[in-house]
Design a protein around this motif. Structure first.
Motif, short mmCIF file in Angstrom:
data_model
loop_
_atom_site.label_atom_id
_atom_site.label_comp_id
_atom_site.label_asym_id
_atom_site.label_seq_id
_atom_site.Cartn_x
_atom_site.Cartn_y
_atom_site.Cartn_z
N THR A 9 20.76 3.15 48.76
CA THR A 9 19.55 3.52 48.61
C THR A 9 19.62 3.85 47.21
O THR A 9 20.50 4.35 46.58
CB THR A 9 19.13 4.65 49.29
N ASN A 87 24.36 6.54 50.39
CA ASN A 87 23.22 7.35 50.20
C ASN A 87 23.20 7.79 48.79
O ASN A 87 23.69 8.95 48.55
CB ASN A 87 23.15 8.70 51.14
N GLY A 90 17.98 10.03 45.23
CA GLY A 90 17.71 11.57 45.12
C GLY A 90 17.28 11.81 43.88
O GLY A 90 17.12 11.20 42.75
N ASN A 112 16.85 14.16 49.25
CA ASN A 112 18.08 14.54 49.16
C ASN A 112 18.92 14.84 50.50
O ASN A 112 19.97 14.82 50.29
CB ASN A 112 18.24 15.67 48.01
N LEU A 116 18.54 11.39 54.03
CA LEU A 116 20.28 11.04 53.77
C LEU A 116 20.88 11.27 55.22
O LEU A 116 21.58 10.48 55.57
CB LEU A 116 20.70 11.80 52.86
N THR A 117 20.50 12.53 55.70
CA THR A 117 21.17 13.12 56.99
C THR A 117 20.75 12.12 58.16
O THR A 117 21.53 11.56 58.85
CB THR A 117 20.55 14.10 57.54
N THR A 120 22.45 8.71 57.91
CA THR A 120 23.85 8.75 58.21
C THR A 120 23.96 8.89 60.02
O THR A 120 24.72 8.13 60.37
CB THR A 120 24.39 9.93 57.72
N ASN A 137 28.22 9.49 50.09
CA ASN A 137 26.92 10.32 49.87
C ASN A 137 26.80 10.66 48.28
O ASN A 137 28.12 11.40 47.87
CB ASN A 137 27.02 11.45 50.73
N VAL A 160 24.67 18.04 50.67
CA VAL A 160 25.34 17.05 50.87
C VAL A 160 26.71 17.17 50.89
O VAL A 160 27.55 16.51 51.59
CB VAL A 160 24.90 16.22 49.71
N THR A 164 29.19 16.08 54.11
CA THR A 164 30.09 15.10 54.01
C THR A 164 31.54 15.33 54.18
O THR A 164 32.22 14.79 55.03
CB THR A 164 30.07 14.48 52.64
#
Length: 261
Positions: A9, A87, A90, A112, A116-117, A120, A137, A160, A164
């Motif tokens: 991304t 990811n 942002g 952000n 992203l979450t 995943t 990430n 993040v 992670t």
């Protein structure tokens, strides 16, 4: 034998663009995602002319609610396996929190953190079934401290990093390598967009090429490093802050992010 596929991304510029080059050079087919279609198409042509890989551009605004599900549905319907999720997308904003734009803050948190979450969560179960895969990430060295004048952005990167590290622990031994890439000031255009280009931070810490950060990040992920901080100055800064009271750290970062005289 089919190439593995990496989904990246924010691939139209900066670290994301350079990560696309790195993964293509390693023989990965790519799904590249960003808002700017023309830049994605240019990158597709460039990568396919240099490397024997297939590149699929997806134009999508990841600040929109449900964008993660939209992307997942699109890639799943094509039957593509995503072996590595990057990811990278942002953005940030600069200024006193009470004067920042409410919608921009919302969109920042959406890209952000929320998207992203969600991405995943959507892509890792299939990796678990195959017992093979990876997640990178994009965090930042700012994830390690509060950031006056960029309060929301710093907080989003702290999320993040924490997310992670927790995910890496849960997936240990599963065949999925999880890395938080933590660069410092980087030549991505980020400072120009946010207004940080004249700050003490960017005056004192010379930005490094995005290509160097991308290559470092790939090597760190390949080695299974969970937290990858780029560069000795950044590592020293993060290490030194551990010995400072949180209030001192906040004031230090406020000074560093003020406009240099």
């Amino acid at each position: 034998m089919m190439n593995q596929t990496a989904l990246i991304t924010g691939a139209s510029s900066g670290i994301g663009l350079e990560l696309a080059h790195v993964f293509a050079s390693k023989g990965y087919d790519l799904i590249i995602v960003a808002r700017r279609e023309s830049l994605l198409l240019d990158l597709e042509r460039q990568l396919e002319s240099i490397h024997p890989v297939s590149v699929t551009p997806v134009t999508l605004d990841l600040s929109l609610p449900g964008s993660a599900a939209t992307l997942y549905a699109q890639t799943s319907s094509s039957g593509r396996h995503v072996d590595v999720l990057v990811n990278n997308a942002g953005f940030g904003d600069y200024g006193d929190f009470t004067e920042t734009d409410v919608q921009k803050n919302h969109d920042m948190l959406q890209v952000n953190i929320v998207t992203l979450t969600a991405l995943t969560r959507l892509y890792t179960p299939a990796m678990l079934e195959r017992r093979h895969g990876g997640v990178i990430n994009l965090a930042s060295i700012v994830a390690f401290q509060p950031g006056p004048l960029m309060a929301v952005y710093y907080a989003s990167k702290a999320y993040v990093l924490s997310f992670t590290e927790a995910l890496a622990s849960e997936l240990a031994g599963s065949g999925i390598a999880v890395t938080a890439l933590c660069p410092g000031p980087t030549e991505t255009g980020f400072a120009d967009v946010t207004g940080l280009e004249k700050s003490v931070l960017f005056e004192r810490f010379r930005p490094v090429p995005a290509k160097d950060v991308a290559e470092f990040g790939y090597r760190a992920w390949e080695k299974g490093k969970v937290v990858a901080i780029y560069g000795l100055p950044n590592k020293s800064l993060v290490f030194g802050e551990r010995f400072l009271p949180r209030g001192v750290t906040s004031n230090l970062m406020k000074w560093m992010q003020k406009k240099a005289v």
